[in-house]
Write a protein that holds these residues in place. Structure first.
Motif, short mmCIF file in Angstrom:
data_model
loop_
_atom_site.label_atom_id
_atom_site.label_comp_id
_atom_site.label_asym_id
_atom_site.label_seq_id
_atom_site.Cartn_x
_atom_site.Cartn_y
_atom_site.Cartn_z
N GLY A 18 0.83 -0.92 -0.04
CA GLY A 18 0.02 0.01 0.05
C GLY A 18 1.04 1.31 0.06
O GLY A 18 1.70 1.54 0.92
N ALA A 19 0.59 2.04 -1.11
CA ALA A 19 1.65 3.30 -1.06
C ALA A 19 1.43 4.20 0.19
O ALA A 19 0.35 4.32 0.72
CB ALA A 19 1.30 4.05 -2.31
N PRO A 20 2.43 4.91 0.39
CA PRO A 20 2.38 5.69 1.71
C PRO A 20 1.84 6.96 1.24
O PRO A 20 2.35 7.83 0.51
CB PRO A 20 3.85 5.81 2.10
CG PRO A 20 4.68 5.54 0.88
CD PRO A 20 4.00 4.61 0.13
N MET A 21 0.51 7.08 1.57
CA MET A 21 -0.03 8.49 1.50
C MET A 21 -0.30 9.40 2.50
O MET A 21 -0.87 9.28 3.55
CB MET A 21 -1.61 8.01 0.84
CG MET A 21 -1.46 7.26 -0.37
SD MET A 21 -3.00 6.84 -1.33
CE MET A 21 -3.73 5.61 0.19
N LEU A 198 -7.08 2.16 -3.13
CA LEU A 198 -7.32 2.26 -1.53
C LEU A 198 -8.21 3.58 -0.91
O LEU A 198 -8.71 3.69 0.12
CB LEU A 198 -6.03 2.04 -0.60
CG LEU A 198 -5.39 0.72 -0.96
CD1 LEU A 198 -3.98 0.50 -0.31
CD2 LEU A 198 -6.23 -0.41 -0.14
N LEU A 199 -8.23 4.52 -1.90
CA LEU A 199 -9.01 5.74 -1.33
C LEU A 199 -10.32 5.75 -1.10
O LEU A 199 -10.79 6.47 -0.67
CB LEU A 199 -8.55 7.08 -2.74
CG LEU A 199 -6.96 7.21 -2.77
CD1 LEU A 199 -6.95 8.33 -3.78
CD2 LEU A 199 -6.91 8.07 -1.51
N ALA A 200 -11.12 4.80 -1.69
CA ALA A 200 -12.35 4.83 -1.29
C ALA A 200 -12.81 3.73 0.02
O ALA A 200 -13.73 3.43 0.11
CB ALA A 200 -13.40 4.06 -2.43
N GLN A 296 -17.27 1.91 -2.80
CA GLN A 296 -16.73 1.83 -1.43
C GLN A 296 -16.34 0.32 -0.77
O GLN A 296 -17.34 -0.31 -1.16
CB GLN A 296 -17.16 2.74 -0.34
CG GLN A 296 -17.29 3.99 -0.95
CD GLN A 296 -17.77 5.19 0.23
OE1 GLN A 296 -17.14 4.69 1.65
NE2 GLN A 296 -18.42 6.19 -0.02
N GLN A 297 -15.03 0.22 -0.24
CA GLN A 297 -14.83 -1.29 -0.17
C GLN A 297 -13.52 -1.24 0.72
O GLN A 297 -12.69 -0.37 0.76
CB GLN A 297 -14.20 -2.02 -1.42
CG GLN A 297 -13.99 -3.66 -1.42
CD GLN A 297 -13.75 -4.26 -2.76
OE1 GLN A 297 -13.25 -3.41 -3.58
NE2 GLN A 297 -14.07 -5.34 -2.82
N SER A 298 -13.90 -2.18 1.85
CA SER A 298 -12.77 -2.04 2.78
C SER A 298 -11.33 -2.47 2.40
O SER A 298 -11.00 -3.04 1.29
CB SER A 298 -12.87 -3.38 3.81
OG SER A 298 -12.85 -4.79 3.38
#
Length: 329
Positions: A18-21, A198-200, A296-298
């Protein structure tokens, strides 16, 4: 099961990081990604505090001692060495240091048993990073969300980097579906580095309104711009613009960046919009793959779907391709 460097040497279930945001990718998201079988990362911005980093690292690790990573900016570390000190003290599995040379930090991180990744945007940067001794190279195309540099898209960059170095390489930029994961792995990347996908997810530290905009956005709805950084007076160097969803603010100011420092009214409007979560003006950083994020999804479900479906696609596709080759010989 997929077999790459990340699954065999790092023992991840899926070759997905998961990219560091910064500001939206915190401990809760990192923990969820790692728990699902990938490796979650915390994004640390230049304005974060040491206390914030320590708190979010504890959340990412959780009571089950889950592995996680921390993403940082070279230019920010130079101004805030206390952030790197705190990151090392948090003892993550991986630290990513990008937007500048990682060379000064390789020996120190390795001395503490921490692996080092860096994002590159050219073949020359990848070769230098390999010489510097990094453990993982992330080939980041200009499709990626958030801050990027360079002028090359992910696929041509990935090919060039893979031909140039022996260090494990991940693909980043434009990957938010199983097909993207499968394509990167088929090209011989050891895994993928995903953020927009992963934004949603509810574990992302954005808002319901932002997640709704992400889901509604199309692949043509982003712009690579410095407008938000300049308007906020942030210290991002000029060579690192950020890819975000287009809105009224970028429509007005993207082509007039040099005028923004003097545009006090516009800067105040942006400040108020950010505070009020008014995304007609406020920023939402996202990549060109945003059009693939349709619900939207976990975070756990996102990682599992990317990994499982990519494996299925690769198995089915290669079976057809190789079977066809056998029949013609």
């Amino acid at each position: 099961m997929l077999h790459t460097y990340l699954t065999t040497s790092w023992h991840l279930r899926y070759p997905i990081i998961g990219a560091p945001m910064a500001y939206v990718g915190r401990g809760r998201l990192a923990h969820a990604v790692s728990e699902a079988g990938g490796l979650g990362m915390i994004g640390i911005g230049s304005t974060e505090s040491v206390d914030f980093l320590v708190r979010e690292a504890a959340i990412a690790r959780g009571t089950d001692q889950t592995r996680f990573g921390i993403g940082m900016h070279t230019w920010a570390i130079e101004r805030r060495p206390d952030l790197l000190d705190a990151a090392i003290e948090a003892n993550p599995f991986l630290i990513s240091i990008s937007f500048g040379s990682p060379a000064p930090y390789v020996e120190r991180l390795h001395r503490h048993g921490i692996l080092l990744a860096t994002q590159v945007n050219t073949r020359a940067e990848a070769i230098q990073a390999a010489r510097d001794g990094v453990d993982l190279i992330v080939a980041q195309g200009t499709e990626a969300g958030g801050h990027v540099t360079g002028q090359v898209s992910a696929l041509p960059l990935l090919q060039s980097v893979l031909d140039a170095v022996q260090v494990p390489v991940l693909a980043a930029g434009g990957i938010a579906s199983p097909r993207g994961v499968a394509a990167a792995l088929a090209a011989c990347a050891e895994g993928v580095w995903v953020g927009t996908a992963l934004l949603a997810s509810p574990e992302c530290e954005n808002t319901e309104q932002a997640r709704a905009r992400i889901v509604q956005a199309q692949e043509t709805d982003t712009v690579l711009t410095r407008a938000f950084d300049v308007a906020q007076g942030l210290s991002w160097p000029a060579q690192y613009p950020g890819r975000a969803l287009r809105n009224r603010f970028t429509d007005q100011w993207h082509s007039h960046i040099d005028s923004l420092p003097q545009a006090s009214e516009a800067r105040q409007q942006l400040k108020e919009a950010i505070a009020n979560k008014n995304y007609d003006l406020a920023y939402i950083y996202a990549g060109e793959a945003v059009g693939l994020v349709t619900r939207q999804q976990s975070a756990g479900d996102v990682i599992q779907n990317l990994g499982e479906e990519a494996e299925r696609l690769l198995r089915d596709r290669f079976s057809l391709l190789l079977e066809g080759a056998r029949k013609t010989t």
